[in-house]
Design an enzyme around this catalytic site. Sequence first.
Site, PDB file in Angstrom:
ATOM      1  N   ASP A   1      32.552 -18.749  20.735  1.00 32.71           N
ATOM      2  CA  ASP A   1      31.567 -19.785  21.006  1.00 32.71           C
ATOM      3  C   ASP A   1      32.255 -21.138  21.198  1.00 32.71           C
ATOM      4  O   ASP A   1      33.426 -21.321  20.863  1.00 32.71           O
ATOM      5  CB  ASP A   1      30.510 -19.835  19.900  1.00 32.71           C
ATOM      6  N   LYS A   2      31.524 -22.073  21.737  1.00 31.92           N
ATOM      7  CA  LYS A   2      32.075 -23.365  22.153  1.00 31.92           C
ATOM      8  C   LYS A   2      32.722 -24.113  20.995  1.00 31.92           C
ATOM      9  O   LYS A   2      33.698 -24.853  21.192  1.00 31.92           O
ATOM     10  CB  LYS A   2      30.950 -24.207  22.772  1.00 31.92           C
TER      11      LYS A   2
END
Length: 233
Positions: free
Chosen positions: A99-100
Amino acid sequence: MRINKFISETGYCSRRETIRLIKAQRITINGLICEQNSIVIEGDVVLIDGQAIARKTESVYLVLNKPLGITCTASKDVTGNIISYINHPTRIFAVGRLDKTSEGLILLTNDGDIVNKMMRSENGHEKEYVVTVDKAITESFIEEMSSGVHILGVMTKRCEVIRVSDNVFKIILTQGLNLQIRRMCKALGYRVLKLERIRIMNITIDGLERGKWRNLTIDELNLLKQQLAYKLD
């Protein structure tokens, strides 16, 4: 062969991404909109957005030490997408995702077959992470994380959890539920402050600076393929 296998073998994108293209009606076969289970035979004309698919000429296998803020998507319209960040001359795509707000090891390739084998496998293939949480880690936390935590309607598989310091631990997973580590920690009353993946199977980011990438070595690639039950040349 099925359309998703055909396209993944060209190196254009993974089977998963092909499904998205099909749903968006961006693929045609002989001028007709492609459907999910369409079959491609020799001589068929397959176009994506009206353009022919160029077949890959050489397989590429990269490892990136992903920094924060980069999104694991092939969509060029997403700011900070991983493909634009790498800016590799060959069309490649990420194997899985981080994820970011997570960082660390990501594999990228144009080899659709290896992607499919790895994505099918949450299959006992190890992924190792270093996690920093917002408070001191207890023996109870380690035991519960190791034994399994109820998230997303299922109990997570048993895993190895090792305390590194008061609020840092390593965890080795063999599955890949959505935001699994963050959800597991939250279920036990902890918040993840930092999450870094340091290993996938035999591939590590040892010595690779954050934000940099390198090609897999021949030895790394051969061992990876052995573990995925490839027949080596």
